[in-house]
Design a protein around this motif. Structure first.
Motif, mmCIF file in Angstrom:
data_model
loop_
_atom_site.group_PDB
_atom_site.id
_atom_site.type_symbol
_atom_site.label_atom_id
_atom_site.label_comp_id
_atom_site.label_asym_id
_atom_site.label_seq_id
_atom_site.Cartn_x
_atom_site.Cartn_y
_atom_site.Cartn_z
ATOM 1 N N PRO A 1 -6.290 -12.308 6.632
ATOM 2 C CA PRO A 1 -5.302 -12.528 5.580
ATOM 3 C C PRO A 1 -4.260 -11.417 5.595
ATOM 4 O O PRO A 1 -4.510 -10.322 6.092
ATOM 5 N N ALA A 2 -3.109 -11.725 5.056
ATOM 6 C CA ALA A 2 -2.038 -10.722 5.012
ATOM 7 C C ALA A 2 -2.464 -9.568 4.113
ATOM 8 O O ALA A 2 -2.987 -9.765 3.021
ATOM 9 N N ALA A 3 -2.259 -8.358 4.593
ATOM 10 C CA ALA A 3 -2.677 -7.176 3.847
ATOM 11 C C ALA A 3 -1.630 -6.819 2.797
ATOM 12 O O ALA A 3 -0.439 -6.959 3.016
ATOM 13 N N ALA A 4 -2.109 -6.367 1.642
ATOM 14 C CA ALA A 4 -1.220 -5.898 0.583
ATOM 15 C C ALA A 4 -0.698 -4.519 0.967
ATOM 16 O O ALA A 4 -1.316 -3.818 1.761
ATOM 17 N N PRO A 5 0.434 -4.122 0.422
ATOM 18 C CA PRO A 5 0.949 -2.788 0.729
ATOM 19 C C PRO A 5 -0.045 -1.714 0.321
ATOM 20 O O PRO A 5 -0.518 -1.687 -0.808
ATOM 21 N N ARG A 6 -0.365 -0.847 1.253
ATOM 22 C CA ARG A 6 -1.416 0.132 1.013
ATOM 23 C C ARG A 6 -1.024 1.161 -0.042
ATOM 24 O O ARG A 6 -1.839 1.571 -0.855
ATOM 25 N N GLY A 7 0.209 1.604 -0.050
ATOM 26 C CA GLY A 7 0.646 2.621 -1.009
ATOM 27 C C GLY A 7 0.479 2.172 -2.440
ATOM 28 O O GLY A 7 0.094 2.949 -3.312
ATOM 29 N N ARG A 8 0.758 0.901 -2.709
ATOM 30 C CA ARG A 8 0.637 0.377 -4.073
ATOM 31 C C ARG A 8 -0.821 0.327 -4.500
ATOM 32 O O ARG A 8 -1.154 0.679 -5.619
ATOM 33 N N ASN A 9 -1.716 -0.120 -3.592
ATOM 34 C CA ASN A 9 -3.136 -0.173 -3.916
ATOM 35 C C ASN A 9 -3.702 1.227 -4.135
ATOM 36 O O ASN A 9 -4.542 1.428 -5.010
ATOM 37 N N ASP A 10 -3.270 2.172 -3.310
ATOM 38 C CA ASP A 10 -3.725 3.550 -3.494
ATOM 39 C C ASP A 10 -3.285 4.094 -4.834
ATOM 40 O O ASP A 10 -4.048 4.772 -5.514
ATOM 41 N N ALA A 11 -2.060 3.807 -5.225
ATOM 42 C CA ALA A 11 -1.550 4.304 -6.504
ATOM 43 C C ALA A 11 -2.314 3.686 -7.669
ATOM 44 O O ALA A 11 -2.616 4.375 -8.655
ATOM 45 N N ASP A 12 -2.637 2.411 -7.575
ATOM 46 C CA ASP A 12 -3.413 1.769 -8.641
ATOM 47 C C ASP A 12 -4.808 2.378 -8.736
ATOM 48 O O ASP A 12 -5.314 2.622 -9.825
ATOM 49 N N GLY A 13 -5.421 2.642 -7.591
ATOM 50 C CA GLY A 13 -6.739 3.284 -7.581
ATOM 51 C C GLY A 13 -6.688 4.692 -8.148
ATOM 52 O O GLY A 13 -7.606 5.136 -8.838
ATOM 53 N N MET A 14 -5.604 5.399 -7.845
ATOM 54 C CA MET A 14 -5.447 6.754 -8.391
ATOM 55 C C MET A 14 -5.298 6.726 -9.901
ATOM 56 O O MET A 14 -5.817 7.598 -10.600
ATOM 57 N N ALA A 15 -4.595 5.725 -10.430
ATOM 58 C CA ALA A 15 -4.429 5.610 -11.879
ATOM 59 C C ALA A 15 -5.777 5.374 -12.561
ATOM 60 O O ALA A 15 -6.091 6.003 -13.578
ATOM 61 N N VAL A 16 -6.575 4.495 -11.994
ATOM 62 C CA VAL A 16 -7.898 4.221 -12.567
ATOM 63 C C VAL A 16 -8.799 5.452 -12.456
ATOM 64 O O VAL A 16 -9.501 5.812 -13.402
ATOM 65 N N ALA A 17 -8.770 6.104 -11.299
ATOM 66 C CA ALA A 17 -9.596 7.296 -11.108
ATOM 67 C C ALA A 17 -9.187 8.409 -12.066
ATOM 68 O O ALA A 17 -10.044 9.109 -12.615
ATOM 69 N N ALA A 18 -7.891 8.574 -12.295
ATOM 70 C CA ALA A 18 -7.425 9.596 -13.231
ATOM 71 C C ALA A 18 -7.926 9.308 -14.639
ATOM 72 O O ALA A 18 -8.375 10.214 -15.354
#
Length: 144
Positions: A60-77
């Motif tokens: 499947p087409a991959a989502a932009p990695r930078g956006r997913n990383d930023a969302d994960g960072m927000a949750v982790a914070a």
């Protein structure tokens, strides 16, 4: 199927661009092979996904990695800031602040959660300052 078209398909599916950066002539050959496959009517994974058809082997087409990383960072914070109010605020507070700032800087979709993580990280540091001022140490507990 030619070797160059196999390499082009593998490069697209896996996303391994190291060989292309090292050898520009190989990159041009793989792009020509991919365009030849699409123009001759043969279905390659890239042409299948554009025509709406899919095969079992196509990724499947991959989502932009930078956006997913930023969302994960927000949750982790947010989580680290919340946990940091109770334990290890000297470690978790600054980590929550840094993660929240990075998530906001990278343009997370979870902006409110990143702001909460930032606020909770700063609250962790405020609790640490109060504990050092009142008790003279960074350890606190309930009762006695």
């Amino acid at each position: 199927m030619q070797l160059t078209s196999v390499r082009a398909v593998v490069d697209r599916v896996v996303g391994d661009r190291a060989t292309e950066a090292n050898n520009p002539s190989e990159r041009a050959a793989s792009e020509r092979a991919a365009s030849d496959g699409a123009s001759s009517g043969r279905l390659t994974p890239s042409s299948q996904s554009s025509s709406g058809q899919s095969s079992a082997g196509a990724a499947p087409a991959a989502a932009p990695r930078g956006r997913n990383d930023a969302d994960g960072m927000a949750v982790a914070a947010f989580v680290l800031g919340l946990v940091g109010l109770l334990v290890m605020n000297i470690v978790l507070g600054p980590i929550a602040v840094v993660l929240a700032a990075l998530a906001l800087w990278r343009g997370t979709a979870r902006r409110f959660r990143a702001w909460l993580g930032l606020a909770l990280g700063l609250a962790d540091l405020a609790v640490l300052a109060v504990l050092v001022t009142v008790n003279g140490n960074v350890v606190w507990g309930f009762g006695g």
